[in-house]
Scaffold this motif. Structure first.
Motif, mmCIF file in Angstrom:
data_model
loop_
_atom_site.group_PDB
_atom_site.id
_atom_site.type_symbol
_atom_site.label_atom_id
_atom_site.label_comp_id
_atom_site.label_asym_id
_atom_site.label_seq_id
_atom_site.Cartn_x
_atom_site.Cartn_y
_atom_site.Cartn_z
ATOM 1 N N THR A 111 6.205 -8.953 3.535
ATOM 2 C CA THR A 111 7.457 -9.275 2.845
ATOM 3 C C THR A 111 8.085 -8.041 2.221
ATOM 4 O O THR A 111 9.313 -7.899 2.170
ATOM 5 N N LEU A 112 7.245 -7.093 1.762
ATOM 6 C CA LEU A 112 7.734 -5.905 1.054
ATOM 7 C C LEU A 112 7.672 -4.657 1.923
ATOM 8 O O LEU A 112 7.533 -3.552 1.413
ATOM 9 N N ALA A 113 7.795 -4.851 3.231
ATOM 10 C CA ALA A 113 7.575 -3.756 4.180
ATOM 11 C C ALA A 113 8.415 -2.525 3.889
ATOM 12 O O ALA A 113 7.975 -1.391 4.088
ATOM 13 N N ASN A 114 9.623 -2.687 3.399
ATOM 14 C CA ASN A 114 10.521 -1.548 3.185
ATOM 15 C C ASN A 114 10.565 -1.091 1.725
ATOM 16 O O ASN A 114 11.422 -0.279 1.359
ATOM 17 N N GLU A 115 9.664 -1.612 0.910
ATOM 18 C CA GLU A 115 9.661 -1.266 -0.510
ATOM 19 C C GLU A 115 8.535 -0.274 -0.818
ATOM 20 O O GLU A 115 7.424 -0.394 -0.285
ATOM 21 N N PRO A 116 8.803 0.702 -1.703
ATOM 22 C CA PRO A 116 7.754 1.677 -2.073
ATOM 23 C C PRO A 116 6.798 1.090 -3.113
ATOM 24 O O PRO A 116 6.742 1.535 -4.266
ATOM 25 N N ILE A 117 6.042 0.086 -2.701
ATOM 26 C CA ILE A 117 5.113 -0.583 -3.608
ATOM 27 C C ILE A 117 3.718 -0.541 -2.998
ATOM 28 O O ILE A 117 3.526 -0.911 -1.838
ATOM 29 N N SER A 118 2.769 -0.082 -3.774
ATOM 30 C CA SER A 118 1.375 -0.046 -3.334
ATOM 31 C C SER A 118 0.656 -1.268 -3.878
ATOM 32 O O SER A 118 0.741 -1.575 -5.074
ATOM 33 N N LEU A 119 -0.047 -1.976 -3.005
ATOM 34 C CA LEU A 119 -0.733 -3.221 -3.369
ATOM 35 C C LEU A 119 -2.236 -2.968 -3.374
ATOM 36 O O LEU A 119 -2.791 -2.484 -2.389
ATOM 37 N N MET A 120 -2.901 -3.313 -4.471
ATOM 38 C CA MET A 120 -4.319 -2.978 -4.612
ATOM 39 C C MET A 120 -5.152 -4.141 -5.111
ATOM 40 O O MET A 120 -4.661 -4.997 -5.851
ATOM 41 N N ILE A 121 -6.428 -4.118 -4.724
ATOM 42 C CA ILE A 121 -7.450 -5.015 -5.261
ATOM 43 C C ILE A 121 -8.489 -4.152 -5.956
ATOM 44 O O ILE A 121 -8.917 -3.119 -5.417
#
Length: 489
Positions: free
Chosen positions: A69-79
């Protein structure tokens, strides 16, 4: 002396925070107490990322869906796990990935408050609450370029803290929806964990942290007065450090070797930066060496390398070469610990000028109660009292795992009462068995201890309650090294 809380507040205000949220203020105060540097993130690396855990499996699956969904956003997703170890990081933006690598916000690195100061995931884990930390709200200046939203993930079966979901973006990006996205991802992760938990075998907590900064900033004034065996060993190490000699502190696991070395160094050089490097898994040695050996060249830094007997031979040789390069006229910037002098790798032995032996806790019975009070005060936040029966039981026990075991026992007991009696102590303390018990034997021992420690209990009454003859109970008590008198208040 000015109140540290006032100093922290002024520092916070000076960095542009007009209205300080209480949680952020408290986090900054903790960060300062931990001794976290304000100008850099010190890497704390683990070679053991548990990619087979249920949290990793479910969290990564949820974040992959969100990433689409956030493919074009500069957001890093972490666990992360419950201790702030980053387990996975998903992001298609190469620029923010490179930037996060520079501050060590990457898989395999710890990012709890005690490691990186106030940050989103660290605050979420510390408070067990959704957290958003923007730009200048970060304690460390290296993190001011980011905004981080994190939400804790609780184990759906036990309610225990499993870890967190963390979303990080540039500080100039809009953060309005960041926390909402993190909350949705954390909720979906917990729901997926619940759906897949049936029949799942719990995995052991990952181990293998290889590098950490001393969070408690060892304070000689906070250490209780201990026996001559301890003070003599500390004095020997202190004198050797002052003379520029290389010291190896040896003793059984858990005896306090690293604490002794840190105390002697802190007493000699109060402002010194103390680091601790633990042996990694063999496959991680290259990374381990690359990570912390450059710290040896920094002024006012000492690295305590623990458990050198576990190092592969080639790693010990490489370490000896690097140690030789940094030897100077002042105190050596490194200390070694090992189980005994003979276990120090051959390549490192020529560097050692003095071996300081720390006796096991069973040879220092006078240290048991001072340490018990010290540990209880640290964990409880105030003084606790030990009854005479509990004191006798603690002093009489052999402590096969040494001070590490004593702290675990005292922490559990102090969490239950400010007045610790035999009823608050685990059965293991009353057992003189010199070998490891099977699970069935441990259960039997614990039940015998429970019955004998009840108010007014006698061996006759305990035998009746346990459904065994008095002679059998006496035999069992001898088998498990139990003394009925120690169990009485």
């Amino acid at each position: 002396m000015e109140n540290p809380q006032v100093q922290v507040t002024r520092s916070f205000d000076a960095r542009g925070a007009a209205a300080i949220a209480p949680r952020l203020r408290a986090s900054w105060q903790r960060s300062e107490r931990y001794g976290v540097p304000e100008d850099e993130v010190v890497p704390v690396f683990s070679g053991a990322v548990d990619t087979g855990s249920l949290l990793y499996e479910c969290g990564t699956e949820v974040l992959r869906g969100l990433q689409t969904t956030l493919a074009n956003e500069p957001i890093s997703l972490m666990i992360t796990d419950s201790e702030g170890l980053v387990l996975s990081r998903l992001c298609t933006d190469a620029s923010i990935n490179r930037s996060l690598d520079r501050v060590h916000l990457a898989p395999g690195f710890y990012f709890a408050e005690s490691n990186a100061g106030t940050n989103g995931l660290g605050l979420a884990l510390a408070d067990r609450a959704p957290s958003l930390v923007r730009a200048s709200e970060h304690y460390c200046t290296d993190l001011r370029g980011y905004t981080c939203a994190a939400v804790p993930v609780l184990d759906p079966l036990t309610g225990a803290l499993a870890g967190s979901v963390n979303l990080t973006t540039w500080s100039e990006q809009s953060s309005g929806l960041l926390l909402a996205l993190a909350q949705a991802a954390a909720g979906n992760t917990a729901a997926l964990m619940l759906a897949r938990a049936s029949g799942r075998i719990a995995r052991p907590t990952p181990r293998g942290e290889v590098f950490r900064v001393y969070a408690d900033r060892v304070d000689p004034g906070d250490v209780p007065r201990l026996s001559p065996a301890w003070t003599t060993a500390v004095a020997e190490a202190h004198t050797a450090f002052g003379a520029g000699r290389v010291v190896a502190v040896v003793g059984e696991p858990g005896a306090g070797k690293t604490a002794l070395a840190a105390l002697a160094r802190r007493d000699l050089r109060p402002r010194e930066r103390l680091l601790n490097a633990r042996p990694p898994a063999p496959d991680d040695v290259d990374t381990w060496l690359t990570l912390w050996t450059p710290e040896l060249a920094k002024d006012g830094t000492c690295v305590i390398v623990s458990g050198v007997e576990a190092l592969p031979a080639w790693a010990a040789e490489e370490l000896a070469r690097r140690f030789a390069e940094v030897r100077g006229g002042g105190p050596a910037p490194f200390v070694l610990t090992a189980v005994d002098a003979g276990s120090v790798p051959a390549a490192l032995r020529p560097l050692v000028d003095l071996v300081v032996e720390l006796p096991a806790l069973r040879f220092r019975p006078d240290d048991v109660l001072p340490l018990a009070h010290h540990f209880a005060r640290r964990d409880r936040g105030r003084d606790v009292t030990f009854t005479s029966a509990a004191s006798r039981a603690l002093t009489a026990f052999d402590w096969p795992e040494n001070a590490k075991q004593l702290r675990r026992v005292v922490r559990e007991a102090a969490s239950r009462s400010d007045v610790i009696d035999t009823a608050h102590l685990p059965a293991e303390v009353f057992s003189g068995v010199g070998h490891r018990l099977s699970r069935l034997q441990a259960m039997e021992r614990d039940e015998i201890v429970r019955c004998l420690s009840e108010p007014g209990a006698t061996v006759v009454h305990a035998a009746e309650k346990l459904g065994m003859g008095r002679a059998t109970l006496y035999r069992k008590m001898a088998q498990y090294g139990l003394n009925a008198r120690q169990l009485k208040s």
